[in-house]
Design a protein around this motif. Structure first.
Motif, mmCIF file in Angstrom:
data_model
loop_
_atom_site.group_PDB
_atom_site.id
_atom_site.type_symbol
_atom_site.label_atom_id
_atom_site.label_comp_id
_atom_site.label_asym_id
_atom_site.label_seq_id
_atom_site.Cartn_x
_atom_site.Cartn_y
_atom_site.Cartn_z
ATOM 1 N N PHE A 33 -29.778 2.465 -44.241
ATOM 2 C CA PHE A 33 -28.531 2.203 -43.417
ATOM 3 C C PHE A 33 -28.561 0.673 -43.922
ATOM 4 O O PHE A 33 -29.612 0.181 -44.421
ATOM 5 N N ILE A 34 -27.364 -0.111 -43.731
ATOM 6 C CA ILE A 34 -27.255 -1.211 -43.984
ATOM 7 C C ILE A 34 -27.334 -2.352 -43.042
ATOM 8 O O ILE A 34 -26.965 -2.160 -41.887
ATOM 9 N N ALA A 35 -28.251 -3.290 -42.969
ATOM 10 C CA ALA A 35 -28.577 -4.058 -41.882
ATOM 11 C C ALA A 35 -27.601 -5.262 -41.755
ATOM 12 O O ALA A 35 -26.643 -5.298 -42.763
ATOM 13 N N LEU A 36 -27.374 -6.052 -40.698
ATOM 14 C CA LEU A 36 -26.502 -7.077 -40.949
ATOM 15 C C LEU A 36 -26.523 -8.060 -41.841
ATOM 16 O O LEU A 36 -25.500 -8.538 -42.298
ATOM 17 N N ASP A 37 -27.778 -8.265 -42.211
ATOM 18 C CA ASP A 37 -27.923 -9.127 -43.477
ATOM 19 C C ASP A 37 -27.598 -8.692 -44.845
ATOM 20 O O ASP A 37 -27.480 -8.929 -46.052
ATOM 21 N N GLY A 38 -27.037 -7.224 -44.761
ATOM 22 C CA GLY A 38 -26.641 -6.552 -46.122
ATOM 23 C C GLY A 38 -27.709 -5.953 -46.928
ATOM 24 O O GLY A 38 -27.218 -5.275 -47.779
ATOM 25 N N ASN A 39 -29.014 -5.962 -46.317
ATOM 26 C CA ASN A 39 -30.031 -5.368 -47.030
ATOM 27 C C ASN A 39 -29.899 -3.683 -46.524
ATOM 28 O O ASN A 39 -29.668 -3.325 -45.377
ATOM 29 N N LEU A 40 -30.433 -2.959 -47.349
ATOM 30 C CA LEU A 40 -30.594 -1.413 -46.969
ATOM 31 C C LEU A 40 -32.098 -1.425 -46.436
ATOM 32 O O LEU A 40 -33.040 -2.027 -46.694
ATOM 33 N N ILE A 41 -32.106 -0.547 -45.192
ATOM 34 C CA ILE A 41 -33.341 -0.359 -44.640
ATOM 35 C C ILE A 41 -33.596 1.246 -44.279
ATOM 36 O O ILE A 41 -32.526 1.894 -43.988
ATOM 37 N N ALA A 42 -34.633 1.798 -44.602
ATOM 38 C CA ALA A 42 -34.764 3.337 -44.008
ATOM 39 C C ALA A 42 -34.975 3.363 -42.535
ATOM 40 O O ALA A 42 -35.721 2.447 -41.968
ATOM 41 N N LEU A 43 -34.575 4.508 -42.206
ATOM 42 C CA LEU A 43 -34.913 4.795 -40.589
ATOM 43 C C LEU A 43 -36.366 4.573 -40.372
ATOM 44 O O LEU A 43 -36.890 4.117 -39.256
ATOM 45 N N LYS A 44 -37.164 5.193 -41.302
ATOM 46 C CA LYS A 44 -38.682 5.039 -41.192
ATOM 47 C C LYS A 44 -39.040 3.691 -41.078
ATOM 48 O O LYS A 44 -39.835 3.465 -39.963
ATOM 49 N N THR A 45 -38.475 2.861 -41.592
ATOM 50 C CA THR A 45 -38.822 1.261 -41.375
ATOM 51 C C THR A 45 -38.365 0.769 -40.088
ATOM 52 O O THR A 45 -39.140 -0.093 -39.398
ATOM 53 N N ILE A 46 -37.170 1.169 -39.539
ATOM 54 C CA ILE A 46 -36.764 0.805 -38.435
ATOM 55 C C ILE A 46 -37.764 1.072 -37.200
ATOM 56 O O ILE A 46 -38.284 0.632 -36.296
ATOM 57 N N LEU A 47 -38.091 2.479 -37.176
ATOM 58 C CA LEU A 47 -38.883 3.049 -36.367
ATOM 59 C C LEU A 47 -40.284 2.306 -36.284
ATOM 60 O O LEU A 47 -41.193 2.216 -35.356
ATOM 61 N N GLU A 48 -40.958 2.445 -37.638
ATOM 62 C CA GLU A 48 -42.056 1.490 -37.637
ATOM 63 C C GLU A 48 -42.355 0.190 -37.048
ATOM 64 O O GLU A 48 -43.374 -0.193 -36.620
ATOM 65 N N ALA A 49 -41.182 -0.393 -37.196
ATOM 66 C CA ALA A 49 -41.130 -1.910 -36.662
ATOM 67 C C ALA A 49 -41.413 -1.884 -35.297
ATOM 68 O O ALA A 49 -41.599 -2.828 -34.432
ATOM 69 N N HIS A 50 -41.026 -0.685 -34.571
ATOM 70 C CA HIS A 50 -41.223 -0.798 -33.209
ATOM 71 C C HIS A 50 -42.263 0.222 -32.447
ATOM 72 O O HIS A 50 -42.053 0.968 -31.465
ATOM 73 N N LYS A 51 -43.103 0.638 -33.550
ATOM 74 C CA LYS A 51 -44.229 1.530 -33.370
ATOM 75 C C LYS A 51 -44.765 1.049 -31.880
ATOM 76 O O LYS A 51 -45.001 -0.280 -31.670
ATOM 77 N N GLY A 52 -44.988 1.828 -30.823
ATOM 78 C CA GLY A 52 -45.486 1.755 -29.362
ATOM 79 C C GLY A 52 -44.581 1.060 -28.389
ATOM 80 O O GLY A 52 -44.771 0.808 -27.413
ATOM 81 N N LYS A 53 -43.161 1.144 -28.768
ATOM 82 C CA LYS A 53 -41.983 0.940 -28.112
ATOM 83 C C LYS A 53 -40.992 2.051 -27.979
ATOM 84 O O LYS A 53 -41.032 2.854 -28.816
ATOM 85 N N THR A 54 -40.419 2.364 -26.910
ATOM 86 C CA THR A 54 -39.487 3.501 -26.928
ATOM 87 C C THR A 54 -38.175 2.783 -27.479
ATOM 88 O O THR A 54 -37.705 1.638 -27.453
ATOM 89 N N VAL A 55 -37.676 3.694 -28.217
ATOM 90 C CA VAL A 55 -36.366 3.317 -28.793
ATOM 91 C C VAL A 55 -35.262 3.873 -28.552
ATOM 92 O O VAL A 55 -35.114 5.228 -28.695
ATOM 93 N N PHE A 56 -34.069 3.404 -28.101
ATOM 94 C CA PHE A 56 -32.876 4.189 -27.872
ATOM 95 C C PHE A 56 -31.883 3.877 -28.919
ATOM 96 O O PHE A 56 -31.585 2.901 -29.299
ATOM 97 N N ILE A 57 -31.365 4.983 -29.213
ATOM 98 C CA ILE A 57 -30.468 5.147 -30.405
ATOM 99 C C ILE A 57 -29.098 5.312 -29.914
ATOM 100 O O ILE A 57 -28.813 6.278 -29.290
ATOM 101 N N ASP A 58 -28.155 4.583 -30.433
ATOM 102 C CA ASP A 58 -26.792 4.785 -29.842
ATOM 103 C C ASP A 58 -25.877 4.862 -31.356
ATOM 104 O O ASP A 58 -25.723 3.900 -31.882
#
Length: 161
Positions: A33-58
């Motif tokens: 996906f494209i982040a606000l800064d224009g960089n590409l980021i994988a879903l895996k990276t997004i989820l790993e950044a929040h390991k240990g937390k609940t993530v609500f996806i909208d």
């Protein structure tokens, strides 16, 4: 009569064998996906950044009336569940519309643009047939709620507690 029986049996068979996924497949995790800064980021990276937390996806778009009507309910969830990470994936028709929508509707959380729209592997996996689309991922990265289309769906509140 025979057709009705066959149709009913087929429908029952399909419904019984429909399993709700509990994990993201590798290809969906690798979708970017494209982040606000224009960089590409994988879903895996997004989820790993929040390991240990609940993530609500909208999954939403600024042109989507149902998404906008649901936004106050999402904001209410955010107030009650300040320990939950809120990730917004946009299906807007362009990045400028996406960014304007975030600002206009004061959407707080992490934002990513689905540049492949409904054709990416993530979108294919979650079988987007309607937006808004809400999902909840638990602290271990497992899918706790695969599909809700109303922000006040009782399953969202139950899953977040």
């Amino acid at each position: 009569m025979k057709r009705i029986v066959v149709f009913t049996l087929m429908l029952a068979f399909l419904n019984c064998n429909t399993q709700v996924p509990k994990e993201f497949p590798k290809d969906a995790l690798e979708d970017t996906f494209i982040a606000l800064d224009g960089n590409l980021i994988a879903l895996k990276t997004i989820l790993e950044a929040h390991k240990g937390k609940t993530v609500f996806i909208d999954i939403w778009a600024s042109w989507c009336g149902d998404c906008l009507r649901g936004m106050p309910k999402v904001k209410a969830l955010q107030k009650v569940h300040d320990d939950v990470v809120f990730v917004f994936l946009s299906l807007d028709r362009g990045q400028e519309a996406w960014k304007r929508g975030i600002k206009k509707h004061d959407v707080q959380g992490e934002h990513y643009y689905m540049d492949k729209g409904k054709k990416g592997t993530f979108a294919d996996f979650v079988q987007i047939d309607w937006i808004p689309r809400y999902m909840v991922v638990d602290t271990k990265g497992k899918i706790k709620l695969f599909k809700a289309v109303e922000a006040d769906d009782k399953r969202i509140k139950q899953t977040l507690q």
